[in-house]
Design a protein around this motif. Sequence first.
Motif, short mmCIF file in Angstrom:
data_model
loop_
_atom_site.label_atom_id
_atom_site.label_comp_id
_atom_site.label_asym_id
_atom_site.label_seq_id
_atom_site.Cartn_x
_atom_site.Cartn_y
_atom_site.Cartn_z
N LEU A 147 9.83 24.13 7.20
CA LEU A 147 9.76 23.49 8.52
C LEU A 147 10.54 22.18 8.59
N GLY A 148 10.89 21.63 7.43
CA GLY A 148 11.51 20.32 7.43
C GLY A 148 10.49 19.22 7.62
N GLN A 149 9.27 19.46 7.13
CA GLN A 149 8.20 18.47 7.24
C GLN A 149 8.36 17.40 6.15
N ILE A 150 7.53 16.37 6.22
CA ILE A 150 7.65 15.24 5.29
C ILE A 150 6.37 15.02 4.48
N ASN A 151 5.52 16.04 4.42
CA ASN A 151 4.24 15.86 3.73
C ASN A 151 4.41 15.53 2.25
N LEU A 152 5.36 16.19 1.59
CA LEU A 152 5.57 15.93 0.17
C LEU A 152 6.10 14.53 -0.07
N ILE A 153 6.94 14.05 0.84
CA ILE A 153 7.49 12.70 0.71
C ILE A 153 6.39 11.66 0.89
N LEU A 154 5.54 11.85 1.89
CA LEU A 154 4.44 10.90 2.11
C LEU A 154 3.47 10.91 0.93
N MET A 155 3.18 12.11 0.40
CA MET A 155 2.29 12.20 -0.76
C MET A 155 2.89 11.44 -1.94
N ALA A 156 4.21 11.55 -2.13
CA ALA A 156 4.86 10.85 -3.24
C ALA A 156 4.75 9.34 -3.06
N LEU A 157 4.92 8.84 -1.83
CA LEU A 157 4.79 7.41 -1.58
C LEU A 157 3.39 6.92 -1.96
N ILE A 158 2.37 7.69 -1.58
CA ILE A 158 0.99 7.30 -1.85
C ILE A 158 0.68 7.36 -3.35
N VAL A 159 1.08 8.45 -3.98
CA VAL A 159 0.81 8.62 -5.42
C VAL A 159 1.53 7.52 -6.21
N LEU A 160 2.77 7.26 -5.88
CA LEU A 160 3.53 6.24 -6.58
C LEU A 160 2.90 4.86 -6.40
N ASP A 161 2.44 4.57 -5.19
CA ASP A 161 1.83 3.28 -4.91
C ASP A 161 0.49 3.13 -5.64
N VAL A 162 -0.41 4.09 -5.42
CA VAL A 162 -1.78 3.96 -5.92
C VAL A 162 -1.85 4.11 -7.45
N LEU A 163 -1.13 5.07 -8.00
CA LEU A 163 -1.26 5.39 -9.43
C LEU A 163 -0.27 4.67 -10.32
N VAL A 164 0.76 4.06 -9.75
CA VAL A 164 1.76 3.37 -10.57
C VAL A 164 1.86 1.90 -10.19
N ILE A 165 2.33 1.63 -8.97
CA ILE A 165 2.63 0.25 -8.58
C ILE A 165 1.35 -0.59 -8.53
N SER A 166 0.36 -0.13 -7.77
CA SER A 166 -0.89 -0.89 -7.68
C SER A 166 -1.63 -0.91 -9.00
N ALA A 167 -1.59 0.21 -9.73
CA ALA A 167 -2.30 0.27 -11.01
C ALA A 167 -1.75 -0.73 -12.01
N ARG A 168 -0.49 -1.12 -11.88
CA ARG A 168 0.11 -2.09 -12.79
C ARG A 168 -0.07 -3.52 -12.31
N GLY A 169 -0.75 -3.71 -11.20
CA GLY A 169 -0.98 -5.06 -10.69
C GLY A 169 0.24 -5.70 -10.07
N SER A 170 1.18 -4.89 -9.60
CA SER A 170 2.41 -5.42 -9.01
C SER A 170 2.14 -6.09 -7.66
N ARG A 171 2.93 -7.07 -7.34
CA ARG A 171 2.83 -7.73 -6.04
C ARG A 171 3.33 -6.85 -4.90
N TRP A 172 3.93 -5.72 -5.25
CA TRP A 172 4.40 -4.78 -4.23
C TRP A 172 3.36 -3.69 -3.94
N GLY A 173 2.23 -3.76 -4.61
CA GLY A 173 1.20 -2.75 -4.41
C GLY A 173 0.70 -2.69 -2.98
N GLY A 174 0.55 -1.50 -2.46
CA GLY A 174 0.04 -1.29 -1.11
C GLY A 174 1.11 -1.12 -0.05
#
Length: 422
Positions: A147-174
């Motif tokens: 369909l050309g949807q963006i669900n996988l891209i949005l999921m990747a943004l969330i997973v990367l933020d919550v499980l990597v960036i925020s988990a490392r205490g980065s100031r870019w978290g969230g």
Amino acid sequence: MRPRSIVLLVAVPLLAVIAGVVGWLADWRLGVDSAVYRAGALTLLQGEPLYEANTLDPEPWWALLPFTYPPTAALLFVPLAILPIQVAWGVLAAASIMSMALVIRVAVATLPRPGGELPRWASPARTTLIFSVLLLALEPVWRTIFLGQINLILMALIVLDVLVISARGSRWGGILVGVAAAVKLTPLIFVPHLLFTGRRMDAARAMITFVVLQGLMFVIVPSDALRFWSHTIFDTGRIGPIHWAGNQSLNGLLNRLTDLAPWASAAALGIGALLAPPAIWLMLRFHRRGQPLAALLVTAFYALLISPVSWSHHWVWAVPLIVLLVSRLPHTSPAAGWRRWLAAAGVSAVFLSCVLLVMPNGRNIELHWQVWQYVVGSAYLLVPVVLIGVLAIRWVWRRRNSPPGDSGDETAGELRRDRQLL
């Protein structure tokens, strides 16, 4: 990763781009939803209204659909405006496939590493490659790409933020969570996830990012921003009939069961509110036991259940769930092995089966299903319900069978068993 693995991983996204170029030259109809995204960006650039009509002028005749997203989405879709419709689909498809690979890689990285030397096929790089190819067969995945949807891209943004960036205490978290929510509002559910798991600054940054992007649109296109937040956001008719079989949410189920009773949506909200405390408890239980992926999945599937509309292609969160379930298979006793195989095989079968496509649907047929059809036609939303039910039964059984004076949670042995829960 070795060069050969990188080539294999990039091959499928590259084929998607090539298919988009060929589709452009051959005038194929590729990407209904990506055509709408591109039309929204063009409409924004041309200064035309996004929400006054049910269709947009730049949309092709085979993709005449309303633009249902916040005006910030149109702004973020602007790069698609410079591409032909079919090429835009190919680029989004490639980005979606790479996003799924990223989600799988991050999911694998969050799992406990087994003791001893891993076999070559089980290395993180090869595991990512294998899952990235096999899980393309899941209906939510291939439908998102088709369909050309963006669900996988949005999921990747969330997973990367919550499980990597925020988990490392980065100031870019969230920040990535805030961007995802600015495209589709449902990711706002991950703001309280950050808050409840003790990452208050990340939750604040997510909300600030979301609000700033909305404020920017009030400056750029004030009429569109005002119309969206005062009218369009409440118009569920623009999204499509909520009783369609493809709507795998509590709201969709109750509207099907009650023949579109006027109180059905309110009842779905009430059930969602009742499910919130146990969902938060389970999410925090996983989080405190060092299982961030499982905790994130609880929030994600809760969001899918309570959202007014959760189309089948929104259920791409089945990808990290299957990765988690399959990861448990090698670490089991013969007595418990069959249960883990059953869980992994059952979840995979549901999302591979395309059962929602073969069910009678459309023209209000869903309102007249037989009892068994309501069960089969709710297969996706039953997955988290059944898994949570199994967890609840196991938890009660262990509490009852723990020795007197032992809560079953303090000992190291019990802790290890709890780490195997999902």
